[in-house]
Design an enzyme around this catalytic site. Structure first.
Site, PDB file in Angstrom:
ATOM      1  N   CYS A 130     -39.238  36.941  14.437  1.00  0.00           N
ATOM      2  CA  CYS A 130     -40.372  35.704  14.428  1.00  0.00           C
ATOM      3  C   CYS A 130     -40.704  35.067  13.139  1.00  0.00           C
ATOM      4  O   CYS A 130     -40.313  35.834  12.289  1.00  0.00           O
ATOM      5  CB  CYS A 130     -41.566  36.204  15.850  1.00  0.00           C
ATOM      6  SG  CYS A 130     -42.364  36.990  14.595  1.00  0.00           S
ATOM      7  N   CYS A 162     -45.170  36.239  -6.575  1.00  0.00           N
ATOM      8  CA  CYS A 162     -46.199  37.141  -6.538  1.00  0.00           C
ATOM      9  C   CYS A 162     -46.499  37.045  -8.517  1.00  0.00           C
ATOM     10  O   CYS A 162     -48.299  36.768  -8.563  1.00  0.00           O
ATOM     11  CB  CYS A 162     -45.605  38.557  -6.234  1.00  0.00           C
ATOM     12  SG  CYS A 162     -45.955  39.152  -4.539  1.00  0.00           S
ATOM     13  N   CYS A 205     -42.595  38.238  11.758  1.00  0.00           N
ATOM     14  CA  CYS A 205     -41.475  39.167  11.022  1.00  0.00           C
ATOM     15  C   CYS A 205     -41.024  38.766   9.717  1.00  0.00           C
ATOM     16  O   CYS A 205     -40.968  39.898   9.099  1.00  0.00           O
ATOM     17  CB  CYS A 205     -40.179  39.635  12.140  1.00  0.00           C
ATOM     18  SG  CYS A 205     -40.018  39.945  13.711  1.00  0.00           S
ATOM     19  N   CYS A 223       0.442  -1.285   0.063  1.00  0.00           N
ATOM     20  CA  CYS A 223       0.150  -0.236  -0.159  1.00  0.00           C
ATOM     21  C   CYS A 223       0.964   1.027  -0.721  1.00  0.00           C
ATOM     22  O   CYS A 223       1.142   1.351   1.048  1.00  0.00           O
ATOM     23  CB  CYS A 223      -0.873  -0.132   1.052  1.00  0.00           C
ATOM     24  SG  CYS A 223      -1.636   1.299   1.330  1.00  0.00           S
TER      25      CYS A 223
END
Length: 589
Positions: free
Chosen positions: A493, A513, A496, A91
């Site tokens: 929160c 929108c 908000c 290895c």
């Protein structure tokens, strides 16, 4: 063309092409196939030459060659050498972690050649002189142990724990024997029929495969003077005691003392090698050939005599090398460990409100981060039934059709792990009351319903700040066009967020929108859904996982994060400010 190019590169590095039929017959690469061959080279070390054969991979640009040792100096035969497997493979690099210029074949293979030389020099030095042998073997010591069976440790084992081991023995469909060792701490929750039965079920082992007796098990620390260059792996109990005597005589004495003190027929020993890993053995003694009671109260110097006796072929009737696999809760969660100073999710009281698509994916992520796996708990709330039409966007299976999502999800989580969990499903809506909310540290709102989010934001503000849970709102917006997560830690929160005139109009993200949100929904009496794939819910669940984990850190780095799938660019994670026009926050000023 590429083969010719590679051939020239290998020749320039000092390799020669050798047909497989010309290799030593004992080599596993030897073959009579007249077409097969390998590039070979002798590398010089202080102990002598080491002959290497390179196995070229299918695509030499993106796959490095495998190095196999054809000839090794005789003094290293059957000895433990860093980076060299017992089969003879070297290895020289961790290929999956390595990086190289895959378009520059010449430089890549010159570096391979140089790296093989460096690896051999270090390996030989460690084996001969013990130079950095522990460092060279770190992380690969037990790879050379060659166990015949596996032992799974379900408890957090260490020197101070009293352990015992069960054996499961059954027959596979092909007729071969299947043996598995299961170790638990005697005074732990794992030492229960429920946990052992869960383990057998998850491992597809028959219930009646468990033997009636358990085995005395001891955990022994080994601080070896050296590890490389010694005969390895021990082929018998005598060889193991011999290795311990050279590596750490104190560890050897402990093994003998345990046998001397207990005088039992069967033992399992787990050896925790300093800065390496843990390996185990199972030994069985023929008590007709040795009377262990004679040694129990004998003088201390009898330990050496007993050690010699125990290694006898007629005394040790069975010896097995065991591969130790830790499956305790700390190991299961180890790769998800947070930064130093962070709290543990397993200690938090968590309510997941909503077990739909987001909640289903999120619940599994939370479990794998420790939720419900310790002193805390994970409660799932939802009164909705799981229907066939939910299948495409949920983690539950057809087995759960017609059942409550919360109960099925809780059962799925508990059945996915063998260890005890504190996960409970409630087939009802979460009651938004202050007395219930303050029983939790974290409440996750995955309902996707603005009325629920607004009510939670309002009621949580009736709770004193020091007793107030953190509320995390997770939802898909724009009919699946965006993933959004908001952490309510008291500074702002949900109200908000949707009251910010710069980003929202009448509670709708201004980026959406222009979309007729209502028209895209499928509405029926008692059922409304928006058709979109589960990708957005997966993303929302992942963002929510990040939000939950961020609450464990000493300081929050953000309270809002999003990912836009279409309709605009994603905003960076940020703190959402309190809005002066927020009706919720204004009520509780």
């Amino acid at each position: 063309m590429e083969e010719g190019r590679l051939h020239r590169v290998m020749l320039s590095c000092g390799y020669s092409f050798t047909y497989a039929r010309n290799l030593p017959e004992k080599a596993i690469l030897y073959s009579q196939n007249c077409q097969q061959g390998y590039y070979t080279k002798e590398y010089t070390t202080v102990a002598g030459d080491v002959k290497i054969a390179l196995i070229i991979r299918a695509d030499p640009f993106i796959e490095l060659p495998i190095a196999y040792i054809l000839e090794l100096p005789e003094q290293f035969k059957d000895r433990l050498m860093p980076h060299i497997s017992l089969e003879g493979f070297l290895c020289y690099v961790e290929q999956m972690e390595a990086d190289w210029d895959s378009n520059n074949l010449e430089d890549t293979y010159r570096e391979v050649d140089a790296q093989i030389q460096r690896t051999l020099v270090n390996s030989v030095s460690a084996a001969m002189e013990g130079s950095n042998d522990k460092k060279e073997l770190e992380g690969e010591f037990t790879a050379y142990w060659r166990p015949s069976e596996s032992l799974f440790v379900l408890s957090n084992a260490n020197r101070s724990t009293r352990l015992k081991t069960f054996i499961s023995q059954s027959v596979r469909p092909n007729g071969s024997s299947q043996v598995e060792y299961i170790t638990v701490e005697e005074s732990s929750p794992e030492n229960s029929g429920k946990v052992i039965s869960a383990w057998l079920k998850l491992r597809y082992l028959p219930k009646n495969s468990l033997k009636e007796y358990h085995i005395s098990t001891h955990y022994i620390s080994v601080n070896p003077s050296r590890v490389a260059g010694m005969k390895w792996p021990p082929a018998s109990f005598r060889d193991l005691l011999s290795w311990l005597g050279k590596a750490d005589h104190n560890a050897k004495n402990k093994v003998v003392e345990y046998i001397k003190k207990e005088g039992k027929k069967r033992y399992v020993f787990l050896f925790d090698v300093l800065k390496q890993d843990t390996f185990g053995i199972y030994v069985e003694f023929d008590l007709k050939s040795i009377d262990l009671k004679r040694y129990k109260h004998s003088a201390k110097n009898s330990t050496a005599k007993l050690s010699t006796v125990l290694g006898g072929k007629s005394v040790c009737s069975m010896y097995q090398r065991l591969g130790v696999v830790r499956a305790d809760i700390e190991t299961l969660l180890s790769r998800n460990t947070r930064r130093e100073g962070s709290a543990k999710l397993s200690e938090k009281r968590i309510a997941l409100v909503g077990c739909g698509t987001i909640g289903g994916y999120l619940a599994e992520l939370l479990l794998r981060n420790g939720a419900g796996c310790g002193k805390g708990h994970l409660h799932l709330y939802d009164d909705d039934l799981y229907k066939p039409s939910n299948f495409g966007r949920h983690t539950l299976s057809a087995h759960d059709f017609g059942r409550y999502k919360s109960l099925s999800l809780a059962r799925k989580l508990k059945d996915s792990v063998h260890l005890p969990t504190q996960i409970i499903g409630f087939e009802k809506q979460f009651s938004i009351r202050a007395d219930l909310m303050q029983k939790y540290d974290i409440i996750i709102d995955a309902t996707g319903r603005p009325p629920v989010s607004k009510r939670m934001a309002s009621i949580v503000r009736t709770i004193a700040l020091e007793k107030r849970p953190k509320i995390i709102h997770a939802f898909n917006d724009g009919n699946g066009r965006a993933s959004k997560v908001f952490i309510d830690d008291g500074r702002s929160c949900y109200g908000c967020m949707v009251s910010n005139p710069e980003k929202y109009r009448n509670g709708i993200d201004s980026r959406f929108c222009h979309i007729d949100i209502s028209r895209e929904k499928n509405k029926n009496c008692g059922s409304t859904y928006t058709p979109y794939d589960a990708a957005v819910s997966n993303i929302t669940a992942s963002l929510t996982q990040m939000a939950v984990l961020s609450t464990l850190d000493p300081e929050l780095k953000w309270t809002y994060s999003e990912h836009m799938l279409e309709g605009g660019r994603s905003l960076k994670s940020q703190f959402l400010p309190r809005q002066p026009n927020c009706p919720i926050c204004n009520e509780y000023e």
